[in-house]
Design a protein around this motif. Structure first.
Motif, short mmCIF file in Angstrom:
data_model
loop_
_atom_site.label_atom_id
_atom_site.label_comp_id
_atom_site.label_asym_id
_atom_site.label_seq_id
_atom_site.Cartn_x
_atom_site.Cartn_y
_atom_site.Cartn_z
N ALA A 204 0.83 -1.21 0.00
CA ALA A 204 0.00 0.00 0.00
C ALA A 204 0.86 1.25 0.00
O ALA A 204 0.62 2.19 -0.77
CB ALA A 204 -0.94 -0.01 1.20
N SER A 205 1.89 1.28 0.85
CA SER A 205 2.73 2.48 0.95
C SER A 205 3.65 2.62 -0.26
O SER A 205 3.84 3.73 -0.79
CB SER A 205 3.57 2.44 2.24
OG SER A 205 4.36 1.27 2.31
N GLN A 206 4.18 1.50 -0.74
CA GLN A 206 5.15 1.55 -1.84
C GLN A 206 4.49 1.88 -3.18
O GLN A 206 4.86 2.85 -3.86
CB GLN A 206 5.86 0.19 -1.94
CG GLN A 206 6.99 0.11 -2.93
CD GLN A 206 7.54 -1.31 -3.00
OE1 GLN A 206 6.85 -2.23 -3.42
NE2 GLN A 206 8.78 -1.48 -2.59
N LEU A 207 3.47 1.11 -3.57
CA LEU A 207 2.85 1.30 -4.87
C LEU A 207 2.01 2.57 -4.93
O LEU A 207 2.04 3.30 -5.92
CB LEU A 207 2.01 0.08 -5.25
CG LEU A 207 2.74 -1.27 -5.30
CD1 LEU A 207 1.84 -2.36 -5.86
CD2 LEU A 207 4.02 -1.18 -6.12
N ALA A 208 1.26 2.83 -3.84
CA ALA A 208 0.44 4.04 -3.83
C ALA A 208 1.30 5.30 -3.82
O ALA A 208 1.00 6.27 -4.51
CB ALA A 208 -0.49 4.02 -2.61
N THR A 209 2.40 5.28 -3.05
CA THR A 209 3.29 6.45 -3.01
C THR A 209 3.94 6.67 -4.37
O THR A 209 4.05 7.82 -4.83
CB THR A 209 4.38 6.26 -1.94
OG1 THR A 209 3.76 6.11 -0.66
CG2 THR A 209 5.32 7.46 -1.89
N TYR A 210 4.37 5.59 -5.02
CA TYR A 210 5.00 5.74 -6.34
C TYR A 210 4.02 6.37 -7.34
O TYR A 210 4.37 7.34 -8.03
CB TYR A 210 5.47 4.39 -6.86
CG TYR A 210 6.04 4.48 -8.26
CD1 TYR A 210 7.32 4.98 -8.48
CD2 TYR A 210 5.29 4.08 -9.37
CE1 TYR A 210 7.84 5.08 -9.77
CE2 TYR A 210 5.80 4.18 -10.65
CZ TYR A 210 7.08 4.68 -10.84
OH TYR A 210 7.59 4.79 -12.11
#
Length: 323
Positions: free
Chosen positions: A205-211
């Motif tokens: 959630a944090s990695q893909l959404a932030t990217y």
């Protein structure tokens, strides 16, 4: 879209996982620091230190032993090189390949499916909270699929720090999974799965959404022509830092639960994730949950950069291919 998103995500994940494997191994070794000493301290009776006492011949001073200095990532890496050679930095890499094939391929492909479907339903725009929801779902499913490989990877990476008599000496990821199944039962392959799922949901959630959010913000400011390597690197590095900060405490507990050895007839060192977290904090302090944070950032940053830069290139290759 079919399986295209899974293939693209799988290729990028395997490349990123293999290229940053030594950093991941150092992170695991650092997360296990203090575990044995903490267990010994818990079993030992509490003693009140005495600095000096009066004797007939005068005052005698007792020197207390200095607190052990815990090595940093460079020292841990050097220790591995000295004790195990250069090959030691790639211990468990076969498990990393299998883990990325199962876990990351599933999460990347499923996230892509959800993102595209929800974007179409939302008029071509996907808000941040929907990206996070897609990441949570994709990460949880991927972790459940990949837990056996994740467990094997942690054990193979941690094996070199154990005394020779206690090492498991798995020959490969296949040997590790076969022996765990034979010696500990099929259910043991999903030991720590609740932690793996929780961590994967947080990371995805944090990695893909932030990217995606960072990339959209950069392109909105600089225009579609900025969709190149510089934008991909900047957005992915931001995603790596956010993912590392959000997931490190869960990662420490997951590593310890997966690595614990359960002797026949003896109770396990940890009754579960919460028990492990409480024992870790009680014996080593709250900051123990951020052990290995520097190598986690050092690994998550390059991993995420390689992951998304490779993914963008793979997408260009498969742009006109449908499967």
């Amino acid at each position: 879209m079919g399986v295209k998103g899974f293939v693209e995500g799988g290729i990028a994940s395997i490349v990123a996982g293999c290229s940053t494997h030594p950093l991941d191994l150092i992170k695991v070794r650092m997360q296990l620091q203090g575990e044995a000493s903490a267990a010994a301290a818990a079993a030992a009776p509490a003693l009140r230190p005495a600095l000096a006492f009066q004797a007939a011949a005068g005052t005698q001073t007792v020197s207390l032993p200095a607190a052990a200095v815990k090595p940093g990532p460079i020292s841990v890496g050097a220790q591995i090189l000295r004790a195990e050679g250069a090959a030691g930095l790639f211990s468990g890499i076969s498990a990393t390949v299998l883990r990325q094939t199962l876990y990351s391929t599933t999460r990347m492909g499923l996230y892509d499916i959800l993102k595209k479907r929800w974007t179409q339903e939302n008029g071509g725009v996907l808000p941040l909270h929907r990206k996070i929801a897609a990441g949570l779902i994709a990460g949880g499913v991927g972790a459940a699929v990949g837990n056996p490989a994740d467990l094997a990877m942690v054990r193979m990476q941690a094996d070199g720090r154990l005394p020779l008599a206690d090492r498991r000496n798995y020959r490969s990821v296949g040997d590790a999974i076969a022996r765990m199944t034979r010696d500990e039962g099929v259910r043991s392959l999903w030991r720590g799965s609740s932690l793996t799922v929780n961590r994967a949901m947080i990371v995805t959630a944090s990695q893909l959404a932030t990217y995606d959010q960072a990339k959209e913000a950069i392109l909105a400011r600089r225009g579609p022509g900025a969709d190149g390597l510089g934008t991909h690197v900047a957005a992915s590095f931001a995603a790596g830092i956010v993912a590392a900060a959000a997931s490190n405490p869960v990662d420490v507990v997951k590593t310890r639960v997966m690595n614990m050895k359960v002797a026949p007839g003896a109770p396990p060192p940890y009754a579960g994730a919460i028990d492990c977290a409480l024992k870790t904090v009680r014996s080593e302090g709250v900051m123990a949950l951020y052990k290995g944070f520097i190598p986690t950032v050092s690994r998550q940053g390059p991993f995420t950069v390689v992951l998304f830069v490779t993914l963008e290139q793979v997408r260009k290759v498969f742009k006109d291919v449908e499967f």
